[in-house]
Design a protein around this motif. Sequence first.
Motif, PDB file in Angstrom:
ATOM      1  N   ALA A 112      23.855  -0.613-117.123  1.00 48.43           N
ATOM      2  CA  ALA A 112      25.238  -1.570-116.439  1.00 48.43           C
ATOM      3  C   ALA A 112      26.588  -0.574-116.813  1.00 48.43           C
ATOM      4  CB  ALA A 112      25.758  -2.636-117.234  1.00 48.43           C
ATOM      5  N   GLU A 113      26.822  -0.204-115.079  1.00 52.68           N
ATOM      6  CA  GLU A 113      27.997   0.834-115.543  1.00 52.68           C
ATOM      7  C   GLU A 113      29.297   0.025-114.631  1.00 52.68           C
ATOM      8  OE1 GLU A 113      28.165   3.477-116.097  1.00 52.68           O
ATOM      9  OE2 GLU A 113      25.953   4.239-116.644  1.00 52.68           O
ATOM     10  N   VAL A 157      30.464   7.772-106.462  1.00 50.94           N
ATOM     11  CA  VAL A 157      29.607   6.341-106.070  1.00 50.94           C
ATOM     12  C   VAL A 157      28.037   6.969-105.851  1.00 50.94           C
ATOM     13  CG1 VAL A 157      28.339   3.743-106.064  1.00 50.94           C
ATOM     14  CG2 VAL A 157      31.021   5.022-107.400  1.00 50.94           C
ATOM     15  N   TRP A 158      27.919   7.457-104.081  1.00 52.71           N
ATOM     16  CA  TRP A 158      26.881   7.535-104.320  1.00 52.71           C
ATOM     17  C   TRP A 158      26.249   8.240-104.821  1.00 52.71           C
ATOM     18  CZ3 TRP A 158      25.707  11.270 -99.338  1.00 52.71           C
ATOM     19  CH2 TRP A 158      24.972  11.612 -98.773  1.00 52.71           C
ATOM     20  N   GLN A 159      26.865   9.517-105.033  1.00 52.34           N
ATOM     21  CA  GLN A 159      26.401  11.348-105.414  1.00 52.34           C
ATOM     22  C   GLN A 159      25.244  10.722-107.446  1.00 52.34           C
ATOM     23  OE1 GLN A 159      28.125  14.403-105.255  1.00 52.34           O
ATOM     24  NE2 GLN A 159      27.143  15.518-106.527  1.00 52.34           N
ATOM     25  N   ARG A 160      26.899   9.893-107.617  1.00 54.73           N
ATOM     26  CA  ARG A 160      26.226   9.897-108.857  1.00 54.73           C
ATOM     27  C   ARG A 160      25.719   8.699-109.797  1.00 54.73           C
ATOM     28  NH1 ARG A 160      31.588   7.234-110.973  1.00 54.73           N
ATOM     29  NH2 ARG A 160      32.399   8.527-109.980  1.00 54.73           N
ATOM     30  N   GLY A 196      39.139   3.278-105.680  1.00 55.97           N
ATOM     31  CA  GLY A 196      38.187   2.311-105.641  1.00 55.97           C
ATOM     32  C   GLY A 196      36.459   2.942-105.381  1.00 55.97           C
ATOM     33  N   GLU A 197      35.744   2.936-105.625  1.00 56.38           N
ATOM     34  CA  GLU A 197      34.183   3.180-105.450  1.00 56.38           C
ATOM     35  C   GLU A 197      33.235   1.979-104.431  1.00 56.38           C
ATOM     36  OE1 GLU A 197      34.200   5.091-110.000  1.00 56.38           O
ATOM     37  OE2 GLU A 197      34.071   2.815-110.216  1.00 56.38           O
TER      38      GLU A 197
END
Length: 772
Positions: A112-113, A157-160, A196-197
């Motif tokens: 969980a993040e 977020v998409w990359q991480r 925002g993420e």
Amino acid sequence: MDNLFSDIRYAMRQLGRAPGFTVAAVLTLALGIGANAAIFSAVYTLLLRSLPFQSADRIVGIYETHPQVAAGAEVTFPDYLDWKRQQKSFEQVSAYSASAPETMSLVVDGRAEQVRKVLASGNFFSLLGATPQLGRTFVEQDDNAGNNHVVVLSAEVWQRYFGRDPGVIGHTVDLNGAAYTVIGVLAAGAAFPAEGEVWLPLSLLSKEEQESRVWHTVNVLGRLRPGVSVAEARADMQTVAGRLALSYPATNGSVGVVLRPLREQLVGALRPAMLSLMGSVVLVLLIACANVANLLLVRAAADRRQVAIRQALGASSGRLFGQSLAMTLILCVLGGGLGTAFAAVTLPLLRVALSHTAGVDLGLIQSIRLSVPVLLVTFGVCTVMALAFGLLPVLKRPRELVDALRPGDQSSTGRRSKSLLMGVEIAFAVVVLFLGAILLRSFQRLAAVDPGFRTDHLLSFEVTLPEPRYQDETQETNRFYEQLLEKVGHVPGVLSVASTTQVPLKSSLSMSRFLIAGEPKPAAGTFPFAQLRTVSPDYFKTMGLGLRQGRLFEQKDIEKGTALFVVNQAFVDRYLAGRDAVETTLLLGVLSPQPEKFPIYGVVSNAREVGVSAEAQPVMYMPGFGTHAVVLVRTQIAPESVVSAVREAVHEIDPMQPIYHVETMDEVLSDTVARQRVTAILLDVFALLALILTGVGMYGVLSYSIAQRTREIGVRIAVGATRGDVVRLVLGQIAWPVVLDWWLGEWRHLRSCACCEDCCLELAASILGRWR
């Protein structure tokens, strides 16, 4: 063209024969140009460059105003809907909410993040003109109850978490235990708000938030219609607010509307600081220019005889100017190139320093870099300086060739011009020094303010329990935090541990209207306000807030759900003057038919809960736990050393529960004064640079001038002048530029002023404007 290359070769030979002069001039220009390029890069990005949104100058934030709230406040969802229906000035009106809980639990690869969420209306991205790099953004249909389990991801977020996998579109992700379909990925730098993420539909607001005019949880944006000014839109929205005040006097009776351009919303309070810094570095550049001009004048005086010979042999004024321009152009190009490199090296440090400034969009800060407009301005500055410096020796060429060719000491030529330039240097340096001293003094006073509690050896971290598995003030939520506080309390080196709803030194996300039992009901819209914080029983012990009256919370108050308050001394001073606080009962839910009674059981000392730059505000503390909590850990060892043990304690209770925003309270305190600290430090650096440039320039000019007057000084000594006479002669040459009565008077005026940073910045702007 042959003449041009010949002039450049001649200039390079001349500069090579005087390496001391060349190095001094180039370094002086590099320091001045480099400081200006670095600060102008920040000013251009924050205040001038187009925002990454379509026609961003027509986007404004719309806020409510309340008598008890100094700045614009968030809006209730029903007010937003009424604004949207009744306004006539905007093409589109949209809303978003980043209210607590600010984060959600994203499950990726079995772990969980915590990610920051933003709830946004269906036309939110359409209003901004933000185009996704993958998939699509929200449409109006996504706000419908049956279609609102969709999510838009930020590029980070998409990359991480997804490794930039384009196949993420259409897949489901686990957020707080529920499935959401990914419909789009935003382009890098297009996130709004920048922190925002993940973005979810605004219809996911709770039922209470959607129906109540008490819960202020929504931010509103509007795109102005073509030809409509901000003033016209403000008048239109005030008319709408007036109608709502008549329709809902209890909640909207004293509510007004304020409009803020999007850039002002993103930059926050950094604008006056950046303008002050820009004015200071411009003065530093002028000091550098005066230095180089003085050196060129001294050199022109030394070459006076040689120039006269060339003129006697038939050299035209244009030819002489071309040779002078070639030399100054080489100096300015070298100084500009070195200064640009200096700016490129310092910009990462500037971004780090500004990134801790509260209220400023982090996306804008991270985008500060050398750009084409900055480089063009730098090139233009170098060109103008080259032309100006190239003219100086020509303007100072001898008018009478006989006088110039006559043998003897010609050192007095241009003495008045050099003295004038030295006077200008001193004046500019004094201005920058005064500004730096003022802001440094302001920051020192701010740093010396007692926050009301010890910030050392105090660690904070945040926990957000995922809904719907956990709910506010339920048995399961209470059990989680009771176990967490107990386990962390047994970690070696921990003295005490407690929880609250907001990080100390930051404004509470919750404020509440209230009434004092037994007092007459005030007029609609004029109920008193206070911050509301939910805390655990050991909060006051962990923070070090002393009990002034009554008693503190106990664990049984949480277990029994006892309705009671502990208030701070600021609350008593403002609202309970002349009363016995512990015999007072407060009424909450004052807009409902049956307000709830909360007796005051205790009074504690003040803590500057909203930051050291503001006075302590009235606070009401109540016992309990919510899904979101800030856990405070008081240690007797370095706080950072217990972080791993704290993470283990959380995972023992719930392996899927992350913690985030782990920071010491000293770091939080440092961030709250980051803007003032950065401004003071940069101004002091520029003041030191101005002082060094002025000192070096004066020394260089005087030493060169005295060397040229060796024959005159020798004659004076031969006819009886003493060493003291010679010293007085030299000092008299520069005595009048140092007469700074006006500046000393300004300094006395500044010292008499209250030392707050906003006032200092206004005075700085006044001084700079007065000098211009």
